[in-house]
Write an enzyme that holds these catalytic residues in place. Structure first.
Site, PDB file in Angstrom:
ATOM      1  N   HIS A   6       0.827  -1.213   0.000  1.00 28.23           N
ATOM      2  CA  HIS A   6       0.000   0.000   0.000  1.00 28.23           C
ATOM      3  C   HIS A   6       0.861   1.262   0.000  1.00 28.23           C
ATOM      4  CE1 HIS A   6      -3.259  -2.689   0.727  1.00 28.23           C
ATOM      5  NE2 HIS A   6      -2.838  -3.025   1.933  1.00 28.23           N
ATOM      6  N   HIS A  48      -7.271  -4.758  -1.291  1.00 32.63           N
ATOM      7  CA  HIS A  48      -6.578  -6.027  -1.518  1.00 32.63           C
ATOM      8  C   HIS A  48      -7.277  -6.786  -2.626  1.00 32.63           C
ATOM      9  CE1 HIS A  48      -6.354  -4.876   2.745  1.00 32.63           C
ATOM     10  NE2 HIS A  48      -5.075  -5.050   2.535  1.00 32.63           N
TER      11      HIS A  48
END
Lengths: 328, 214
Positions: free
Chosen positions: A54, A216
């Site tokens: 991320h 995700h």
């Protein structure tokens, strides 16, 4: 799979070492995958973390006015308690530590276990859980809403409050106020490829997008055809505005790219978002456009709003100096 | 005389469980890819590989220290949700083994119950959430029942194994309340929970191993 890596097993370590080399104010702790500030100051410590993939979250937000330490797990997988304890130790100056956790089962369990273990060592630890993704229904029964890009605002607010010398309870209260006022909604145009897996988690058609996909690659709420920027802004904002009352208020806006979307498109989206907000009598106080909470090479975006009061405005405007966010 | 497992015996079980998990890699990964992100098997497999590496140290330890060591290794090596849950389970079980040199029938039941309680508490989860608990919970209930009924240990291990395997299979019909599968539109209904399957491999292997000690 085309990626600039050496080996899938070493991506987390090598990314953090590279980050510490680029930003000499940061310290990297080997094996435990913690990035912390080289210079500690006497104040409440702020620690966040989660799965890698991320970037710049979370290590990119370590620095003055934001986090004291960030703990990295493997790609899309929570860091283990021993790593988190190291983060807590690095952040603790005796004034206690606040953990900023994104709402996923794995993160909650690992951070809570670390909290229990740190408290045995007499470090005072409190935690807040960010759950800003309106694509998922809120629930007290199931895991409920995911934490996504709005987490960056929570880092900013909690970090500024701690830097101003507030105590642990006050810092936690400010973080919770921010969380209560933050909502996000995202969309994806393509999935991402985990280095260890080597192929995309799923494939969207040439003209297909998915509204509400998680960071995700968790399924979203609807698969539909490609939209214009104006339509995309409308779809994402409608969900956010239907979930929380922003009318007549001042807001901070975060237009976030998921990793493979050009800034050109994010700015075009921002133009549309601002038009809609103005139409609805919502005043934009401050705007952030960029890749703040990505999902490897996923293409897509999210839109986050934070409703502001005087305290939150002041904390948002307070100076911060981190690799990924600077307010001067 | 019933079975009496030493810390050295428990290491023998760990070797067998590691092999069982290792040989089912493709199957578990395929299950996980259907509802999760496909990394459960590779994570738990690395965890067991690290346990194997630590065997020379573990087999000389007391049961209490051995279980704590297993917990720490699983927690830090497996990572994610499974790591912290197995870590909590073994640390919870270690408490049951304080000052014990061997594991006997009642101890084994207590160990499994302590693991169950630790996992339910750490995961804030209950039976029916489509998790590893849906394998462990019926196994523990069955074990307690066998002890209450004073069944022979030979009968007990067969029944506990059966309860674990059937429990894991029952997850196919469940809606996920925890973990990544809960974001799926159908909450993963129709798919087995990979965490329950790998838990069943461990209980099956343990019960089969105990049977060789009777």
């Amino acid at each position: 799979m085309k990626k600039i890596i050496n080996h899938p097993n070493s991506v987390v370590t090598e990314l953090l070492i590279g980050m510490a080399k680029a930003h000499p104010d940061l310290k990297y702790t080997d094996e435990l995958e913690v990035i912390s500030r080289k210079v500690k100051s006497k104040k409440v410590g702020i620690v966040s973390g989660g799965g890698s993939g991320h970037e710049p979250a979370h290590a990119g937000y370590v620095g003055k006015g934001m986090l004291d330490a960030a703990v990295a797990g493997n790609v899309f997988s929570s860091p283990s308690p021993d790593r988190i304890i190291k983060g807590i130790e690095e952040a603790n100056s005796g004034e206690g530590v606040l953990l900023v956790i994104k709402n996923y089962s794995g993160d909650i369990m690992n951070f809570e276990m670390a909290k229990d273990m740190a408290e045995m060592d007499d470090i005072r630890v409190e935690s807040v859980v960010v759950k800003d993704d309106v694509a998922v229904p809120d629930s007290t029964y199931s895991t409920g809403r995911r934490g996504i890009a709005g987490t960056v605002f929570v880092h900013k607010i909690a970090g500024a409050k701690a830097e101003a010398g507030a105590n642990l309870d006050q810092v936690k209260a400010a973080a919770e106020k921010a969380i209560a006022n933050i909502r996000s909604m995202g969309m994806a145009m393509n999935s991402c490829t985990l280095p260890a897996v080597g192929k995309p988690g799923f494939v969207l058609g040439e003209n297909e997008i998915e509204i509400g996909m998680g960071i995700h690659g968790e399924p979203g709420v609807e698969r539909t055809s490609v939209k214009t920027a104006a339509e995309t802004a409308d779809i994402l904002l409608s969900k956010v505005l239907a979930d929380y009352d922003y009318s007549g208020s001042e807001v901070a806006v975060l237009i976030n790219g998921l990793g493979a979307t050009p800034l050109m498109e994010l700015y075009i989206l921002n133009n549309e978002v601002e038009k809609i907000l103005t139409e609805k009598n919502i005043k934009v106080y401050k705007t952030f456009v960029g890749n703040y909470m990505t999902s490897l090479d996923m293409s897509g975006c999210s839109v986050t709003l934070m409703k502001l009061d005087e305290e939150l405005k002041e904390l948002l405007d307070a100076p911060c100096d981190t690799p990924a966010l600077k307010v001067l | 005389m019933g079975f009496r497992l030493s810390s050295k015996d428990y290491v023998e079980y760990i070797k067998l469980a590691a092999a069982k998990i290792h040989e089912n890699g493709d199957y578990v990964t395929a299950l996980d890819a259907a509802t999760g992100d496909g990394d459960h098997w590779s994570n738990i497999n690395i965890g067991f590989e690290k346990l194997i590496e630590a065997i020379p140290v573990m087999e000389t330890m007391s049961l209490f220290d051995e279980f704590k060591k297993i917990g720490m290794i699983m927690m830090s090596v497996i990572g994610g949700s499974s790591g912290v849950l197995y870590g909590s389970a073994y640390m919870g079980a270690a408490k049951v083994l304080k000052d014990k040199d061997v594991i006997e029938n009642q101890d084994m039941c207590n160990i499994m119950e302590a693991m169950l309680n630790a996992i339910m508490q750490r995961g804030n989860a209950k039976p029916g959430f489509k998790t590893m608990i849906d394998c462990l919970y019926p196994a523990v209930e069955c074990y307690k029942d066998c002890i209450t009924k004073a069944l022979s240990e030979n009968e007990t291990v067969v029944l506990v194994k059966k309860a674990a395997v059937e429990g894991a299979q029952s997850t196919a019909a469940m809606e996920a309340i925890r973990g990544r599968a809960c974001y799926q539109a159908n909450k993963g209904v129709g798919h087995l929970d990979p965490g329950a399957i790998t838990m069943a491999y461990q209980i099956e292997t343990l019960m089969d191993y105990i049977a060789t000690k009777l």
